[in-house]
Design an enzyme around this catalytic site. Structure first.
Site, PDB file in Angstrom:
ATOM      1  N   HIS A 112       0.854  -1.193   0.000  1.00 36.15           N
ATOM      2  CA  HIS A 112       0.000   0.000   0.000  1.00 36.15           C
ATOM      3  C   HIS A 112       0.891   1.243   0.000  1.00 36.15           C
ATOM      4  O   HIS A 112       1.862   1.316   0.756  1.00 36.15           O
ATOM      5  CB  HIS A 112      -0.896  -0.013   1.246  1.00 36.15           C
ATOM      6  CG  HIS A 112      -1.539   1.294   1.550  1.00 36.15           C
ATOM      7  ND1 HIS A 112      -1.161   2.074   2.625  1.00 36.15           N
ATOM      8  CD2 HIS A 112      -2.532   1.979   0.924  1.00 36.15           C
ATOM      9  CE1 HIS A 112      -1.894   3.171   2.665  1.00 36.15           C
ATOM     10  NE2 HIS A 112      -2.733   3.139   1.641  1.00 36.15           N
ATOM     11  N   HIS A 189       2.147  11.124  -1.136  1.00 33.51           N
ATOM     12  CA  HIS A 189       1.283  10.718  -0.027  1.00 33.51           C
ATOM     13  C   HIS A 189       1.448  11.780   1.052  1.00 33.51           C
ATOM     14  O   HIS A 189       2.365  11.706   1.863  1.00 33.51           O
ATOM     15  CB  HIS A 189       1.647   9.321   0.501  1.00 33.51           C
ATOM     16  CG  HIS A 189       0.690   8.806   1.530  1.00 33.51           C
ATOM     17  ND1 HIS A 189       1.100   8.195   2.684  1.00 33.51           N
ATOM     18  CD2 HIS A 189      -0.678   8.827   1.576  1.00 33.51           C
ATOM     19  CE1 HIS A 189       0.042   7.855   3.407  1.00 33.51           C
ATOM     20  NE2 HIS A 189      -1.045   8.232   2.756  1.00 33.51           N
TER      21      HIS A 189
END
Length: 390
Positions: A112, A189
């Site tokens: 992930h 992110h």
């Protein structure tokens, strides 16, 4: 010392002839073991590798006991274990009965937010975040950025080490940094990465050339700040870098079909305009994201999704925990790593109970954070044994 691996599973130093099979890699092709390719399939090129001097315990994904699907680690002379990733070629080591199973019915380990191991400490806060967080990042960068960074990093291994450890689904969040050059694409992110997209895709391609019977699923998504021109540029990079390795969109293939065609990459792309123009791109994969900080709530969510029935094609079940503002405020000295690691045993216990296949409650890709920190990858691969007849 250089070594090659024979499909029979024996690691053979060059010039030593330790492969016990009559048709060794230096003879008439691969030995006729259960993992040798049938007639008509391409025989993989055997690539010399240099041995590492790292202690066995420091190599990600390697245990002294080996893996049931990766084989026992033994030195050619019988003098101990070799420090090599047992899952680097796990797809080619699968039982031949699984070569005809479509990829969406296999169990595949994934990471992930794959690229967060290289987040830039000096990066501005992503423009997709709240205006308040961006403002704090500008006014108090010495406080805000370190705080954001420690809750943004989800992986410790770089992309090559993740592939070596057995990861075959990569979660790639693409972005264009507003202050960056016109065509330099990064990953994101909360903050942006130091790594460039083009360099990373090249690194993946080079790894695949060294492992010609391994297949990866690349999930390109988010596309923060990408114009239509940048989308076309990115797709052109993908086509240029992977070329014939790309599997065109269609029925989900089996390993045998991919090997026969020399294809190793399924690239999902979450943009409908690009999908309509380029057959090389696959639709975005459904991702079961619990958005939960508590592992029990995460598992409850995943069990609920299973009860609703699995999607028809490739899909991902995420066992990644997600912090919220309340959790961060209660744990000011915490981080995503500190939040995740204590619960890995509980989460991998859930993983070991899953089953791949076509059934309504079956899983497919299972993605996690800090892959390589425990037995997660090997546990996901081992689920494929459940597809074999007793």
């Amino acid at each position: 010392m250089l070594q090659i691996v024979c499909p029979c599973g024996v690691w053979e130093p060059l010039g030593h002839g330790s492969c016990p099979e009559p048709n060794s890699p230096r003879g008439r092709g691969c030995c006729p073991g259960p993992s040798a390719p049938p007639p008509g399939l391409k025989t993989p090129r055997l690539t010399p590798r240099r041995l590492t001097s790292e202690p066995l315990d420091t190599v990600p994904g390697v245990s002294r006991a080996g893996s049931s699907m990766g084989g026992q680690l033994s030195a050619p002379g019988g003098g101990g274990s070799l420090p090599r990733p047992v899952n680097a070629d796990w797809m080619s080591a699968l039982c031949p009965r699984l070569w005809d199973v479509p990829l969406h019915h296999l169990s595949i380990p994934g990471s992930h937010d794959t690229m967060t191991y290289c987040l830039n400490k000096r990066s501005p806060i992503s423009h997709s975040q709240s205006w308040l967080l961006q403002l704090l990042g500008k006014l108090l960068p010495c406080v805000t950025r370190p705080m954001v960074l420690k809750w943004s990093v989800t992986q410790a291994l770089d992309v090559t080490k993740q592939l070596d450890a057995g990861v075959r689904y990569l979660d790639l969040r693409v972005a264009h940094v507003p202050e960056g050059s016109r065509r330099n694409l990064h990953f994101v992110h909360f903050v942006y990465t130091t790594a460039l997209v083009e360099d990373t895709l090249t690194e993946i391609s080079e790894w695949l050339e060294r492992h010609p019977r391994e297949v990866v699923i690349l999930a390109c998504r988010d596309f923060e700040g990408l114009t239509e021109e940048l989308h076309e540029y990115l797709v052109a990079c993908v086509r240029n870098i992977f070329g014939d390795m790309l599997c065109p969109r269609g029925e989900v293939p089996t390993l045998r079909q991919l090997w026969a065609r020399g294809q190793q990459v399924l690239l999902s792309y979450e943009d409908e305009r690009m999908l309509s123009r380029h057959r090389e791109l696959w639709p975005g994969l459904p991702y079961w994201w619990a958005d939960q900080a508590k592992p029990t709530e995460l598992v409850r969510y995943l069990e609920h999704m299973k009860s609703c029935g699995r999607p028809g094609g490739l899909f991902v079940a995420g066992i990644n925990l997600t912090e919220n503002l309340e959790y961060v405020l209660v744990h000011p000295a915490g981080s995503l790593r500190k939040m995740t690691l204590p619960h890995l045993a509980y989460l991998t216990a859930w993983v070991r109970e899953q089953s791949p296949g076509p059934g309504a409650r079956c899983t497919n890709v299972i993605a996690g954070d800090f892959v390589g920190a425990d037995s997660f990858i090997s546990d996901v691969i081992r689920l494929n044994e459940k597809l074999l007849p007793c």
